[in-house]
Design an enzyme around this catalytic site. Structure first.
Site, PDB file in Angstrom:
ATOM      1  N   ASP A 191       1.932   2.750  -9.549  1.00  0.00           N
ATOM      2  CA  ASP A 191       0.647   2.260 -10.053  1.00  0.00           C
ATOM      3  C   ASP A 191      -0.340   2.347  -8.902  1.00  0.00           C
ATOM      4  O   ASP A 191      -0.002   2.023  -7.763  1.00  0.00           O
ATOM      5  CB  ASP A 191       0.778   0.827 -10.557  1.00  0.00           C
ATOM      6  CG  ASP A 191      -0.532   0.305 -11.121  1.00  0.00           C
ATOM      7  OD1 ASP A 191      -1.240   1.068 -11.804  1.00  0.00           O
ATOM      8  OD2 ASP A 191      -0.848  -0.866 -10.865  1.00  0.00           O
ATOM      9  N   ASP A 237      -3.925   1.039  -8.429  1.00  0.00           N
ATOM     10  CA  ASP A 237      -4.674  -0.145  -8.010  1.00  0.00           C
ATOM     11  C   ASP A 237      -3.736  -1.315  -7.763  1.00  0.00           C
ATOM     12  O   ASP A 237      -3.056  -1.783  -8.663  1.00  0.00           O
ATOM     13  CB  ASP A 237      -5.704  -0.533  -9.078  1.00  0.00           C
ATOM     14  CG  ASP A 237      -6.797   0.514  -9.232  1.00  0.00           C
ATOM     15  OD1 ASP A 237      -7.435   0.838  -8.230  1.00  0.00           O
ATOM     16  OD2 ASP A 237      -6.985   1.010 -10.359  1.00  0.00           O
TER      17      ASP A 237
END
Length: 118
Positions: free
Chosen positions: A8, A10
């Site tokens: 992922d 962010d």
């Protein structure tokens, strides 16, 4: 058998929330207001509140701002703060080990492609 890893973007590879919050805090301060972490916290991880900072600034000011100008200022500051960052601890080690193991790598995000690729 594990054949790949999906990261992922962010919050895992880079802390992008702090620069966003910091840049909006500065803009609010320039207009004589304080943007607290409590004010900001409901926007974290949600695209539902994309307009929150502008709407909140306008609400406090009592008038509409030049949104394109304010957004350009905010984006410039946020980009500056993000460029000062290194990947979060452990990211390089995971990438290196994954490459050694021949794993495929990918990045996932609810953010736009332009944001992640930038």
């Amino acid at each position: 058998m594990i054949r790949g890893l999906i990261f992922d973007f962010d919050g895992l590879i880079l802390d992008t929330e702090t620069p966003a919050f910091q840049s909006w805090q500065e803009i609010f301060q320039e207009h004589g207001f304080c943007l607290t972490l409590e004010d900001w916290s409901h926007t974290i991880g949600s695209s539902e509140y994309n307009d929150f900072p502008l709407e909140e600034l306008e609400r406090r000011l009592g008038y509409r701002v030049d949104r394109s100008l304010v957004l350009a200022q905010q984006r410039e500051r946020e980009d500056f703060y993000i460029q000062q960052q290194l990947p979060l601890p452990g990211v390089h080690a995971y990438l290196q080990r994954a490459q050694e193991l021949g794993l495929k790598l990918a990045v996932a995000s609810s953010s736009s492609c332009a944001w992640v690729e930038g």
